[in-house]
Scaffold this active site. Structure first.
Site, PDB file in Angstrom:
ATOM      1  N   VAL A 279       0.839  -1.205   0.000  1.00 48.12           N
ATOM      2  CA  VAL A 279       0.000   0.000   0.000  1.00 48.12           C
ATOM      3  C   VAL A 279       0.871   1.251   0.000  1.00 48.12           C
ATOM      4  CG1 VAL A 279      -1.628   1.346   1.387  1.00 48.12           C
ATOM      5  CG2 VAL A 279      -2.004  -1.092   1.057  1.00 48.12           C
ATOM      6  N   ALA A 280       1.951   1.232   0.788  1.00 48.92           N
ATOM      7  CA  ALA A 280       2.840   2.382   0.876  1.00 48.92           C
ATOM      8  C   ALA A 280       3.566   2.639  -0.440  1.00 48.92           C
ATOM      9  CB  ALA A 280       3.861   2.169   1.996  1.00 48.92           C
ATOM     10  N   ILE A 282       2.449   2.145  -3.454  1.00 47.23           N
ATOM     11  CA  ILE A 282       1.578   2.563  -4.563  1.00 47.23           C
ATOM     12  C   ILE A 282       0.756   3.789  -4.160  1.00 47.23           C
ATOM     13  CG2 ILE A 282      -0.278   1.843  -6.120  1.00 47.23           C
ATOM     14  CD1 ILE A 282       0.605  -1.088  -5.351  1.00 47.23           C
ATOM     15  N   GLU A 284      -2.236   5.305  -4.324  1.00 45.50           N
ATOM     16  CA  GLU A 284      -3.561   4.880  -4.800  1.00 45.50           C
ATOM     17  C   GLU A 284      -4.335   5.982  -5.514  1.00 45.50           C
ATOM     18  OE1 GLU A 284      -2.307   2.267  -1.496  1.00 45.50           O
ATOM     19  OE2 GLU A 284      -2.392   4.427  -1.801  1.00 45.50           O
ATOM     20  N   ASP A 326      -3.618  24.425 -41.182  1.00 47.70           N
ATOM     21  CA  ASP A 326      -4.303  24.655 -42.439  1.00 47.70           C
ATOM     22  C   ASP A 326      -4.312  26.163 -42.686  1.00 47.70           C
ATOM     23  OD1 ASP A 326      -5.928  23.904 -44.690  1.00 47.70           O
ATOM     24  OD2 ASP A 326      -7.638  24.715 -43.609  1.00 47.70           O
ATOM     25  N   ASP A 613     -10.086  22.923 -40.339  1.00 42.50           N
ATOM     26  CA  ASP A 613     -11.534  23.082 -40.186  1.00 42.50           C
ATOM     27  C   ASP A 613     -12.333  22.262 -41.182  1.00 42.50           C
ATOM     28  OD1 ASP A 613     -10.868  24.441 -42.452  1.00 42.50           O
ATOM     29  OD2 ASP A 613     -11.710  26.367 -41.840  1.00 42.50           O
ATOM     30  N   ASP A 617      -9.205  17.753 -43.417  1.00 43.10           N
ATOM     31  CA  ASP A 617      -8.242  17.819 -42.313  1.00 43.10           C
ATOM     32  C   ASP A 617      -8.432  16.694 -41.301  1.00 43.10           C
ATOM     33  OD1 ASP A 617      -7.092  20.237 -43.237  1.00 43.10           O
ATOM     34  OD2 ASP A 617      -8.770  21.354 -42.396  1.00 43.10           O
ATOM     35  N   ASN A 707      -2.792   8.351   2.287  1.00 42.79           N
ATOM     36  CA  ASN A 707      -2.650   8.416   0.822  1.00 42.79           C
ATOM     37  C   ASN A 707      -3.899   8.951   0.134  1.00 42.79           C
ATOM     38  OD1 ASN A 707      -0.125   7.385   1.100  1.00 42.79           O
ATOM     39  ND2 ASN A 707      -0.533   5.413   0.119  1.00 42.79           N
ATOM     40  N   ASP A 711      -3.288  13.211   1.670  1.00 37.95           N
ATOM     41  CA  ASP A 711      -2.426  13.580   0.543  1.00 37.95           C
ATOM     42  C   ASP A 711      -3.208  14.128  -0.644  1.00 37.95           C
ATOM     43  OD1 ASP A 711      -0.337  12.769   2.006  1.00 37.95           O
ATOM     44  OD2 ASP A 711       0.245  11.071   0.756  1.00 37.95           O
TER      45      ASP A 711
END
Length: 876
Positions: A279-280, A282, A284, A326, A613, A617, A707, A711
Site C-alpha cells: 500500500v505504501a 503505490i 492509490e 491549415d 476546419d 483535415d 494516501n 495527501d
C-alpha cells in the site's frame, strides 16, 4: 481515374444512357451490388466496454490485487477504500471517452438527404442513400453533391470544395476538360464533382462514379477508422511508473517475507506487514488525481476559448514543438479581400485604401466592378461568389452600395460568366444612354479592348500600354493576388447582338485580391518561434499563394521551403521523413498527403499539433498528437476527429492553450513528485522499522487514510497552482525526459527520507514515553506522517524560490487543504467511533505540540536547502 476518361468512355464503362438514366430494375440491382450510398464505421463501444477499458492499467491491476488480499486478510475497510478509488478513476475516464470519437457520426450526417436523378427517362428526387454508380445526377446552385460524379454537362458550374480540398474560392467546373496526365490533384480535377460539396453557381449533369466508402470523403472516413489512438507522453510515463511501482511492491513484499521468516514473526503479521508496504509503495490516488487535475485544467481552458475533448491532450499541449496549420480560415480570414488596384493614369499599383472616388478613373473602376456583379452584400448577410462579395465590400468601404448604384443604373441585359471566355458583362441604363460593364481575366480582357481611359481621356490601347497593364497584373500575381480587369463602352441602345457586346471595349483598370492573414496570427507565430515551436502551413491552395501568405506571416523565408502535392507524390514516406526538416509550406495537398506529412514530423520525435476546419483535415487531425479544430468555421467531421476545439477560430488561442498545457504538466509533475516522496517516506518508515525488528509503526488503514484523504487535497491543490508567467520563454520539454529529471529525483528521495525519519522519531519517542503497547506511539507516528506531508506540499510550489517569495497565500486552495488535512487528523483521533475504527489513541495537548513541531521540520529543512540552491545559481 475517372477524371482521365472522356464522357463517352465513362458512360460506356458505367453502362448508362445519359438521356434515359438507369431503369428502376437496374438501379435496384446496383443498389444490392454496391450497397447504400452512406459511410460505414466501426461498432461503437458501449458504456460498459469503455469503463472496462479504463481498468486496463498496470496500477489498477496492482490496486485490485491489493484489494483482494486485504479482503482475504479481513481488512475490509482497506479493501473498500481501494475499490472506491478504482471506481472513481474509471468513471472519470469513461465520461471523457464517451464524449469523444464522434468523427464517424459527423461524417454520416454530411450525407445529403435528397438527390435529383434520371430514372426511366424521368427526373426523380430520391434519398441520397439510394444513389448508385451509373446514376445520372442533376446539380444546380445550392444543391449538395450526393456522390462522386464525372460531369458530362456543365454551364458556369462552380462548386465550393474548401472543406475537401482546402481551396479558399469555389472551383469552376467544366465537363469538357480532359486530362492526359493521370496525376492530377483533387482541387484541379475540373471535370469531377465530389460527395458532400456544394454547388454555388450554374448547373451541371454528372454520372455517378463512386458511392459510400468509394467516394473521396469515404476514403477520409476509412483513414479515420483505421488510425489508432496513441498514448500521450504522460500516459506512457505513468504506465512505466506503474510497472516500476508494481515491481517495487513485489520486491519489497518478497524482501519483507524473507526478513520476517528470519526474525521468526508469525504468518498473519507477515502478511499484514507485506500489505502495509504494498500500500505504501503505490500512490492509490494518483490516477484519479491526474484525471481530476487535467479536468480542472480543461475548465480553465474553456474560459479561454479552447475546448479539450480528450483529457490527456492537455498535458500533450505543453510538449508541442510543431504546429501544422491549415491556411484557409485558420491562418487566414477565409474571405476574399481586395488589397490593390491599378489604373493607367498614375500607372502604379496602389493599396485599395488609396482609391479616390472623386477621381474619374477610380470611380469608374469601382462602379464597374459593383454593377457587373451577381453577389449581394449587407451588414448581416452576404451571398454569391466570394470574389464578387469582396468587390461589393470594397465599395462599402467608401460608402457606396450596390443597391444605390442599381437604382440609378439598372441592369437591362447581361452575358453571364463563362469559363472559356473568363468574362462577365452587363448592360446598365444610365440617363438616356446604356453602358456595357465587363470584368474578368486580364489577358482575355486585353484581347477585346481597343481603347483605354486615362484620367478621363479615351486613348488608343497601344502595345506599350498593354505591356504596362500586363506588368501590373504580373506584379500582383507574384504577390499571390487574384487579378481581375475591368472595361466598358457606351451604347445608344441595348438592342445589339450578344456577340457584339464584348467588342471594342475601353480598358479601365485592375484589382488584386487575396484571402488575407488574420491580424493577430503573425504575433502568435513569432511567439511560437521564440518558444521553440515551428509553424508549418499545409493547404490546398496553389504554391505561390501559399508561399506569399507564409512569407508575410514569417513561416517561410524562401521558396525552397515549399513543396507541392505533385512533388510529394514522387516521394516515398522514408524520403519525405528525411526531407521534412527543411520544409515549411505544403501546397496543393490531398488528405493522404496531410497524414504523411504529420507522420514524417512525428518520425523525427516531434510532438505535432495539426489545426484545420475541413473534412479534408480530419485524418491528419486524428493522427496528430494534438488535433485542433475550428469551432465556428469547422465542419462536424473535423471537430469529431480533434482533441481540441477553438471556439473563437483564433490561431492565437492555440498559443495560449500551449502555455496552459505547459503549466498544467508542471503542476501534474508537482503532484506526482509530492505523492511519490510521501509514499517513499511511508516505505522508509515501515522498512527501517521491520529491518531493525521494531514493532510496526503504521497499520495498512493508516497508510490508506494518509494516501487517499490527507495527501489527495494538497496534490489537487498543487494541480491548480498559479502558472509560471515565463513558461513560454522555455523550449518545449523533451517527451523522452524522465519525470525525475532536473533534480526532481534527488528532491523526491531526500524528502522521502526526511518524512520517514521524522515519523520514526515520533514513533520511538512515543514508545519511550508511553510504553511499548504500540497504540499511543502508532498514533503519534500516524499524525507526524500525515502532517509532515501536508507541510511538505508547500515545498513543492517552486524548486528554488522560498515559500515566502512565492507567497504562502498565492495558492489559497493549498493553504485550505493543509488546514482541512490537520482538522481531519484531529477528528479521526478525537471522535470515538473513528478512533476505534483506526485503532488510535486520543493525544494530549503536549503530544499535539510535539508532533506539529516535528512535522514542520520538513518545511524548515527545505527552506534552508533552497537558500544554498539560490546561492549556487547566482554564482554559476
Amino acid at each position: 481515374m475517372w477524371f482521365g476518361k472522356t464522357t463517352e468512355e465513362v458512360i460506356k464503362e458505367l453502362k448508362v444512357d445519359p438521356k434515359e438514366g438507369l431503369s428502376s430494375d437496374e438501379s435496384k440491382r446496383r443498389l444490392e451490388e454496391y450497397g447504400e450510398n452512406k459511410l460505414t464505421s466501426k461498432t461503437q463501444k458501449t458504456l460498459f466496454q469503455i469503463f472496462i477499458s479504463q481498468l486496463k492499467d498496470p496500477m489498477i491491476f496492482i490496486l485490485l490485487i491489493a484489494a483482494v488480499i486485504s479482503a482475504f486478510m479481513k481488512e475490509l475497510s482497506d479493501s473498500i477504500i481501494i475499490l472506491v478509488v478504482i471506481l472513481i478513476n474509471g468513471m472519470v475516464g469513461t465520461i471523457q471517452e464517451f464524449k469523444s470519437e464522434k468523427a464517424m457520426e459527423a461524417l454520416k450526417q454530411l450525407s445529403t438527404p435528397k438527390a435529383i436523378v434520371k430514372r426511366d427517362g424521368d427526373l426523380k428526387e430520391i434519398p441520397s442513400e439510394e444513389v448508385v454508380p451509373g446514376d445520372i445526377v442533376i446539380l444546380d446552385a445550392g444543391r449538395f453533391t450526393p456522390a462522386d460524379l464525372r460531369l458530362i454537362e456543365s454551364a458556369n458550374l462552380k462548386i465550393e470544395e474548401s472543406a475537401l480540398t482546402g481551396e479558399s474560392v469555389p472551383s469552376s467546373k467544366d465537363a469538357n476538360v480532359n486530362f492526359d496526365n493521370g496525376n492530377i490533384p483533387l482541387g484541379d480535377q475540373k471535370n469531377m464533382a465530389f460527395a458532400s460539396t456544394l454547388a454555388t453557381y450554374g448547373r451541371g449533369i454528372g454520372v455517378v462514379t463512386g458511392t459510400g466508402m468509394n467516394t473521396e470523403i469515404g476514403k477520409i472516413a476509412k483513414m479515420l477508422d483505421e488510425s489508432e489512438t496513441e498514448m500521450t507522453p504522460l500516459q506512457k510515463k505513468l504506465a512505466e511508473l506503474s510497472k516500476i511501482l508494481g515491481i517495487a511492491a513485489v520486491a519489497i513484499c518478497t524482501l519483507i517475507f524473507i526478513i520476517s521468516v528470519i526474525q521468526g514473526r508469525d504468518l498473519f503479521e507477515m502478511f499484514l506487514t507485506a500489505i502495509s508496504l504494498a500500500v505504501a509503495a503505490i500512490p492509490e490516488g494518483l490516477p484519479a488525481i491526474v484525471s481530476i487535475v487535467l479536468a480542472m485544467g480543461v475548465q480553465r481552458m474553456v474560459k479561454n476559448h479552447a475546448i479539450i475533448r480528450k483529457l490527456p491532450a492537455v498535458e500533450t499541449l505543453g510538449a508541442v514543438n510543431i504546429i501544422c496549420s491549415d491556411k484557409t480560415g485558420t491562418l487566414t480570414q477565409n474571405k476574399m479581400t481586395v488589397k490593390k488596384f491599378y489604373t493607367a493614369g498614375p500607372d502604379e499599383l496602389k493599396a485599395v485604401d488609396e482609391l479616390d472616388i472623386n477621381n474619374i478613373d477610380d470611380n469608374l473602376l469601382l462602379k464597374n466592378l459593383m454593377l457587373c456583379n451577381d453577389a449581394t452584400y449587407t451588414e448581416t448577410s452576404q451571398t454569391g461568389d466570394p470574389t464578387e462579395v469582396a468587390l461589393l465590400e470594397m465599395g462599402v468601404k467608401f460608402n457606396i452600395l450596390k443597391a444605390d448604384l442599381q437604382t440609378s443604373s439598372p441592369r437591362v441585359n447581361e452575358v453571364p460568366f463563362d469559363s472559356d471566355r473568363k468574362l462577365m458583362s452587363t448592360i446598365n441604363k444610365q440617363d438616356k444612354n446604356y453602358i456595357v460593364y465587363t470584368k474578368g481575366a486580364t489577358d482575355n480582357l486585353l484581347k477585346i479592348a481597343t481603347k483605354i481611359n486615362i484620367n478621363g481621356n479615351i486613348q488608343d490601347l497601344t502595345e506599350d500600354l498593354k505591356a504596362k497593364i500586363i506588368k501590373a497584373s504580373n506584379t500582383m500575381s507574384d504577390d499571390a493576388l487574384r487579378v481581375l480587369g475591368a472595361a466598358y463602352k457606351e451604347l445608344t441602345s441595348p438592342d445589339i447582338p450578344i456577340d457584339s457586346i464584348e467588342k471594342d471595349l475601353i480598358f479601365i483598370g485592375l484589382v488584386g485580391m487575396i484571402d488575407p492573414p488574420r491580424l493577430e496570427v503573425k504575433d502568435s507565430i513569432s511567439t511560437c518561434k521564440n518558444s521553440g515551436i515551428k509553424t508549418i502551413m499545409i493547404t490546398g491552395d496553389h504554391r505561390n499563394t501559399a508561399f506569399a501568405i507564409a512569407k508575410e506571416l514569417g513561416i517561410a523565408e524562401n521558396e525552397n521551403e515549399t513543396i507541392s502535392g505533385v512533388e510529394l507524390d514522387k516521394l516515398s514516406q522514408e524520403e519525405l521523413n528525411n526531407k521534412i526538416d527543411s520544409l515549411r509550406v505544403f501546397a496543393r495537398v490531398s488528405p493522404e498527403h496531410k497524414v504523411n506529412i504529420v507522420k514524417a514530423f512525428k518520425s523525427k520525435g516531434n510532438i505535432v499539433s495539426m489545426t484545420g476546419d475541413g473534412v479534408n483535415d480530419a485524418p491528419s487531425l486524428k493522427i496528430a498528437d494534438i488535433g485542433v479544430a475550428m469551432g465556428i468555421t469547422g465542419t462536424d467531421v473535423s471537430k469529431g476527429a480533434s482533441d481540441m476545439i477553438l471556439t473563437d477560430d483564433n490561431f492565437s488561442t492555440i498559443v495560449s492553450a500551449i502555455k496552459e498545457g505547459r503549466n498544467i504538466f508542471n503542476n501534474i509533475k508537482k503532484s506526482i513528485i509530492f505523492l511519490l516522496s510521501c509514499n517513499l517516506g511511508e516505505i522508509i518508515t515501515l522498512f527501517i522499522a521491520i529491518l531493525l525488528n521494531w514493532d510496526t509503526p503504521l497499520k495498512p488503514i493508516h497508510i490508506l487514510w494518509v494516501n487517499l484523504i490527507t495527501d489527495t487535497l494538497p496534490a489537487l491543490s498543487l494541480g491548480v497552482d498559479p502558472g509560471d508567467e515565463n513558461v513560454m520563454d522555455n523550449p518545449p520539454r523533451n517527451t523522452k525526459e524522465s519525470l525525475f529529471s532536473h533534480g526532481s529525483g534527488i528532491f523526491l528521495i531526500l524528502n522521502g527520507l526526511l518524512i520517514g525519519i521524522l515519523t520514526l522519531i515520533a514513533f520511538r519517542y512515543g514508545e519511550k514515553v508511553y510504553g511499548t503497547e504500540g497504540v499511543h506511539a502508532q498514533t503519534m507516528a500516524f499524525v507526524v506522517l500525515s502532517v509532515s506531508q501536508l507541510f511538505h506540499s508547500l515545498n513543492m510550489r517552486h524548486p528554488r524560490k522560498s515559500i515566502f517569495q512565492v507567497g504562502i497565500f498565492s495558492n489559497k486552495y493549498l493553504v485550505g487543504s493543509i488546514i482541512i488535512g490537520i482538522l481531519l487528523q484531529y477528528l479521526v483521533i478525537t471522535i470515538p467511533f473513528l478512533s476505534n475504527l483506526f485503532n488510535l489513541f486520543n493525544l494530549s495537548l503536549f503530544d499535539w505540540t510535539f508532533v506539529i513541531l516535528v512535522s514542520v521540520l520538513t518545511l524548515v529543512f527545505n527552506e534552508v536547502a533552497k537558500i544554498f540552491i539560490r546561492a549556487k545559481s547566482k554564482n554559476s
